[in-house]
Design a protein around this motif. Structure first.
Motif, short mmCIF file in Angstrom:
data_model
loop_
_atom_site.label_atom_id
_atom_site.label_comp_id
_atom_site.label_asym_id
_atom_site.label_seq_id
_atom_site.Cartn_x
_atom_site.Cartn_y
_atom_site.Cartn_z
N VAL A 74 -3.40 13.57 -6.84
CA VAL A 74 -4.61 12.80 -6.52
C VAL A 74 -5.78 13.77 -6.69
O VAL A 74 -6.19 14.44 -5.75
N MET A 119 -5.62 11.25 5.73
CA MET A 119 -4.63 12.13 5.10
C MET A 119 -3.36 11.37 4.74
O MET A 119 -3.01 10.39 5.39
N TRP A 122 -5.54 21.09 -1.03
CA TRP A 122 -5.93 19.77 -0.50
C TRP A 122 -5.15 18.64 -1.17
O TRP A 122 -5.66 17.53 -1.35
N ALA A 123 -3.90 18.93 -1.56
CA ALA A 123 -3.13 17.91 -2.30
C ALA A 123 -2.87 16.67 -1.46
O ALA A 123 -2.68 15.58 -2.01
N THR A 169 4.19 14.38 -9.78
CA THR A 169 4.49 15.74 -9.31
C THR A 169 5.84 16.20 -9.84
O THR A 169 5.98 17.31 -10.36
N GLN A 216 -12.03 11.81 -3.32
CA GLN A 216 -11.68 11.14 -2.07
C GLN A 216 -12.97 10.93 -1.29
O GLN A 216 -13.62 11.89 -0.90
N ARG A 227 -15.61 9.73 1.66
CA ARG A 227 -15.79 9.62 3.11
C ARG A 227 -17.23 9.19 3.35
O ARG A 227 -18.09 9.39 2.49
N GLY A 264 -4.98 15.68 1.06
CA GLY A 264 -6.19 15.29 1.78
C GLY A 264 -6.14 15.84 3.19
O GLY A 264 -5.31 16.71 3.52
N SER A 265 -7.01 15.34 4.06
CA SER A 265 -7.00 15.78 5.46
C SER A 265 -7.72 14.76 6.31
O SER A 265 -8.39 13.87 5.80
N ASP A 323 0.84 -1.20 0.00
CA ASP A 323 0.00 0.00 0.00
C ASP A 323 0.88 1.26 0.00
O ASP A 323 0.65 2.21 -0.75
N LEU A 338 1.81 21.12 -6.85
CA LEU A 338 0.82 20.24 -6.19
C LEU A 338 -0.60 20.82 -6.32
O LEU A 338 -1.58 20.09 -6.27
C1 HEM Z 1 3.49 14.06 -4.23
C2 HEM Z 1 3.35 12.98 -3.49
C3 HEM Z 1 2.08 12.53 -2.85
C4 HEM Z 1 0.80 13.04 -2.94
C5 HEM Z 1 0.31 14.25 -3.74
C6 HEM Z 1 -0.04 12.21 -2.10
C7 HEM Z 1 -1.40 12.42 -1.90
C8 HEM Z 1 -2.22 11.61 -1.15
C9 HEM Z 1 -3.64 11.79 -0.98
C10 HEM Z 1 -4.46 12.93 -1.58
C11 HEM Z 1 -4.09 10.79 -0.20
C12 HEM Z 1 -5.55 10.57 0.24
C13 HEM Z 1 -5.85 11.47 1.41
C14 HEM Z 1 -7.30 11.53 1.80
O1 HEM Z 1 -8.12 10.69 1.40
O2 HEM Z 1 -7.63 12.47 2.56
C15 HEM Z 1 -2.96 9.96 0.15
C16 HEM Z 1 -3.03 8.85 0.95
C17 HEM Z 1 -1.95 8.08 1.28
N1 HEM Z 1 -0.62 8.31 0.96
FE1 HEM Z 1 0.05 9.83 -0.21
N2 HEM Z 1 0.72 11.23 -1.52
C18 HEM Z 1 2.02 11.38 -1.96
C19 HEM Z 1 3.10 10.62 -1.60
C20 HEM Z 1 3.07 9.59 -0.70
C21 HEM Z 1 4.23 8.87 -0.23
C22 HEM Z 1 5.69 9.17 -0.60
C23 HEM Z 1 3.78 7.90 0.60
C24 HEM Z 1 4.65 6.94 1.33
C25 HEM Z 1 4.43 6.47 2.53
C26 HEM Z 1 2.33 7.99 0.66
C27 HEM Z 1 1.50 7.17 1.40
C28 HEM Z 1 0.14 7.31 1.49
C29 HEM Z 1 -0.73 6.37 2.19
C30 HEM Z 1 -0.28 5.10 2.90
C31 HEM Z 1 -2.03 6.86 2.06
C32 HEM Z 1 -3.30 6.26 2.64
C33 HEM Z 1 -3.56 6.83 4.00
C34 HEM Z 1 -4.77 6.20 4.67
O3 HEM Z 1 -5.79 5.98 4.00
O4 HEM Z 1 -4.68 5.92 5.85
N3 HEM Z 1 1.94 9.04 -0.14
N4 HEM Z 1 -1.84 10.49 -0.44
#
Ligand code: HEM
Length: 318
Positions: free
Chosen positions: A215, A291, A283-284, A151, A219, A221, A286-287, A139, A209
């Protein structure tokens, strides 16, 4: 992917897709080839299952095989990381480059939560919590590589069209300590806290971003047990699936005038009220509870990449 997996599993176990083209193509074909069916897989799993039972395969069999193969690849890496960590508990200090930092952190957390029961978890598996950890590791890197790749692609695309901004960014990066100046490149990177404070670099990342949000949404909820009000709509009952799109939020012209223009300057020239509003709508990542957990890591990777790019430019010039 390589940057993230090196942190996740250590250098020896992480991917080396930059050099291993065959493996990279294997991964990309399997990972992205499934894309047209993701809607059915995630939104209608029972419908797919039912149809498959009566001989109608909405999702081709090779899609399931691709998923199985990707999962098997991750499990294999986790198995090797488990051997590394369990056979050498001091690997973090004795061999930091090969320390599987994220794998080991999650493993330690499970160990703490499970306490004495740790050893008996996951019956039938060769070690405790094997599948839970592998699932999370998959994941994490799935979430990391595409978003970060998109990005960075747009950072370079936009910078390639603004030569004067490139020059200004280079000048700003050269103020770092230790300086990243060829040929005396220091093996240590500047303190991330000082890098984070570079205003132009920050504005370029923020604006990329915003304009090219990785993304875009939606999203989803679920509304809470007591129902709620949202965006002027009252009495939304419990259990309703609602969604929000960063794509739309980032195009609000009242907050981001000329929203389709990529203008890092908007983050530099805004007054404090405007900046507050822009941050509110940004909101790039999320929150809330879902998040992005990788936002800090992602920003750090981009900073490192900018620095590498500067070094490569100098090498090319020479
Ligand atoms: C430019 C880079 C990135 C962007 C724009 C980005 C953006 C996002 C967004 C928008 C979400 C969903 C948030 C929501 O639903 O509120 C998310 C979830 C997530 N991201 Fe990223 N992300 C990036 C890089 C990364 C990296 C490097 C990791 C490495 C750990 C990562 C791990 C995760 C995980 C595990 C989730 C799921 C969180 C959850 O549902 O508990 N992301 N990301």
């Amino acid at each position: 992917m390589d940057s993230f997996m090196a942190y996740q599993f250590g250098l020896s176990l992480g991917s080396d897709f930059i050099r291993n083209v065959e493996k990279r193509n294997w991964y990309l074909e399997n990972f992205f080839g499934r894309r047209p069916w993701i809607y059915w897989i995630t939104e209608h799993p029972r419908f797919i299952e039912f149809n498959a039972k009566i001989g109608i395969n909405i999702v081709p069999k090779w899609v399931n095989k691709a998923t199985d193969d990707l999962e098997a690849w991750h499990i294999d890496i986790c198995d090797k990381a488990e051997v590394l960590v369990s056979s050498n508990p001091d690997v973090a200090s004795s061999d930091p480059g090969n320390f599987p930092a994220i794998f080991a952190t999650e493993r330690a957390q499970f160990q703490k939560v499970d306490g004495a029961g740790w050893k008996t978890m996951s019956p039938g598996q060769p070690y405790p919590r094997r599948l839970e950890i592998a699932s999370d590791m998959y994941d994490h890197n799935a979430a990391a590589h595409e978003t970060s790749g998109d990005t960075l692609t747009y950072v370079y695309y936009e910078l390639s069209r603004r030569l004067e901004l490139q020059a200004a960014l280079r000048a700003e990066l050269l103020t770092l300590d230790p300086p990243i100046a060829f040929p005396s490149i220091s093996p240590t990177l500047p303190d991330p806290k000082t890098v984070e404070k570079l205003p132009l670099l920050d504005a370029i990342l923020q604006e990329t971003l915003r304009r090219w949000v990785a993304v875009p949404g939606p999203q989803f909820r679920c509304t809470p047990r007591e129902g709620c009000s949202l965006a002027g709509h009252d009495s939304i009952p419990a259990g309703v699936r609602v969604s929000c799109l960063a794509y739309s939020l980032h195009r609000n012209p009242d907050v981001f005038p000329q929203p389709l223009e990529w203008k890092p300057e908007r983050w530099l020239n805004a007054n404090s009220d405007q900046l507050k509003e822009m941050r509110h709508w940004f909101w790039a990542w999320g929150s809330g509870g879902n998040m992005c957990i990788g936002s800090n890591f992602a920003i750090l990777c981009k900073l490192a990449s900018e620095q590498k790019c500067e070094r490569n430019r100098k090498l090319r010039t020479i």
